[in-house]
Each structure stands twice: as structure tokens, then as C-alpha cells.
Design a protein around this motif. Structure first.
Motif: not given
Length: 245
Positions: A35-37, A56-61, A64-65
Motif C-alpha cells: 500500500n501507499g503507506k 486504489t489501495m488500503p491505508e494510503m491510496d 496521496e502516496f
């Protein structure tokens, strides 16, 4: 040393197929993230040469990444490729506004992804090695021009001779590799010459009648021998050590 690609995608199968293709077929070193985080932390740790990320990813898309990556001065020009099932015009516009360089809609062909990555890396290497514009020389004062015109002829000839000697010494220095330069094979020198002209691996292979994979091996060998991390560093090393014509 192979170039490093960061791949962020929450789908394990997609992440694995991209990783295998880029490492086995293209010769890159791949850092996967779920994920992005997680990917954001890996950017600082591994300092990749390019990012491939899902949106489209959990925690940070992905949006935002990439936005956070772009806020860091060291990564403002880092090439970014978005992978997504969102194919609307507005989504693509948002992606470009966030700082992506290319947009591939899922499902995509791995060969196309590889070609896009190679193109972006080649382009950014050229940008990195482009010399900055030097300031315009200041005009010579009238008095200085007058004094130069009044210079005795024998002094002028002596100065001209000294200048010619300096140019000959400089040319001789450029013509032969420095003592600290690594030993390169003839084929590596040919690849290096074409690489400094800004040619991609495919173009170099076409010139030398080699497969892109063989060219990639020669480039990797050049990275290792010159302790370079990317093409820009390799070209700079080659010029400083007079390895190119």
C-alpha cells in the motif's frame, strides 16, 4: 548495480507478476509494497529510480502516496507510473495533476509497462546529465580592447603559442583514459559511447546488433565497474575519466 523500481499494489498476483517480469526479464531490482503507506517508508530507505503504483489501495491510496513523495525535494523529478482500473478522463487528469508521468489502465501488458519504464528512465537520465546554462560573458571594456590592440606583436605570438600548447595538452588528456579509470572490454566501450549519446537499450542493440537483454547486461557491468547507480552518474563518470570520445 541494477536500477531500483518501487512497485506498490495491494493485489498480490499483480505485484508478483510485475516484480518477476521487471527482475527476470528487464534486469531491474524491485522493491514491492502492499500500500501507499508502506511504499512511502520504502522510498526513503531505498531511494528508487522510478515508482510504479496502483491508485486504489488500503491505508494510503496512490494519489496521496505520490503527493507526499512530490513534497520531498529529492524526489520531485522521480518518474511515476500509475496503474489503475479508473480510466475516466477526470481520473487521468487528477493523476497527472498529482505528478504522475504515465498512466496505464488495467489490465495491461507487461511488455508495455517495461517499455514505458525504459523510456522514462532514459529521458530522466538525459535531463540529469544536461549541462546547466552558463551566464553570458561580460562585455570587454573599451579600454581593455584598446590595450589589447596596443599589445606588441611578439607578446601576442608568445601568448598564442602558449594557448596552443595548452589546447594540445587538454586534447591529449581527453584522448586517453585517466589512470583511475576501470578496464572496459571493447563491447562495453561501444555500449558506453552510444549510451552517452542518449540512446535507449533497444536503440543501442539495433546499432550493435545485440539483444536488449545483452545490452542490459553490459550496462549493468558498467554500473558495477564505475560504482554508478544510474545512467546520469555513469555518463558523468565516463566524461570525468575520459572514457568516451
Amino acid at each position: 548495480m541494477p536500477l531500483t523500481i518501487l512497485v506498490a499494489d495491494d493485489d498480490f498476483a499483480t505485484r508478483l507478476s510485475i516484480t518477476d517480469y521487471l527482475e527476470i526479464t528487464c534486469g531491474y531490482s524491485v522493491i514491492p509494497a502492499e500500500n501507499g503507506k508502506e511504499a512511502l517508508g520504502l522510498v526513503d530507505e531505498f531511494q528508487p529510480h522510478l515508482i510504479v503504483t496502483d491508485i486504489t489501495m488500503p491505508e494510503m491510496d496512490g494519489y496521496e502516496f505520490v503527493r507526499r513523495v512530490r513534497t520531498r525535494p529529492a524526489f520531485r523529478l522521480l518518474p511515476v507510473i500509475f496503474l489503475t482500473e479508473r480510466t475516466s478522463t477526470q481520473e487521468r487528469i487528477r493523476g497527472y495533476q498529482m505528478g504522475c508521468d504515465n498512466y496505464l489502465a488495467k489490465p495491461f501488458e507487461l511488455q508495455e509497462l517495461g517499455a514505458v519504464i525504459r523510456s522514462l528512465l532514459d529521458r530522466y537520465a538525459l535531463i540529469a546529465q544536461a549541462p546547466s546554462r552558463s551566464p553570458e560573458p561580460e562585455p570587454t571594456p573599451t579600454g581593455a580592447r584598446s590595450r589589447a590592440n596596443d599589445q606588441p606583436e611578439e607578446d601576442f605570438l608568445t601568448q598564442k603559442s602558449n594557448t596552443s600548447d595548452s589546447l594540445r595538452d587538454s586534447s591529449a588528456s581527453r584522448a586517453s583514459p585517466s589512470q583511475n579509470a576501470p578496464s572496459l572490454t571493447q563491447r562495453e566501450r561501444e555500449v558506453l559511447d552510444l549510451l552517452t549519446e542518449g540512446l535507449s537499450n533497444i536503440q543501442i542493440g539495433s546499432r550493435l546488433h545485440l539483444s536488449p537483454r545483452t545490452v542490459e547486461k553490459h550496462v549493468s557491468s558498467l554500473f558495477r565497474k564505475t560504482d554508478s547507480n544510474n545512467r546520469a552518474e555513469l555518463v558523468r563518470f565516463a566524461m570525468e575519466h575520459h572514457l568516451v570520445r
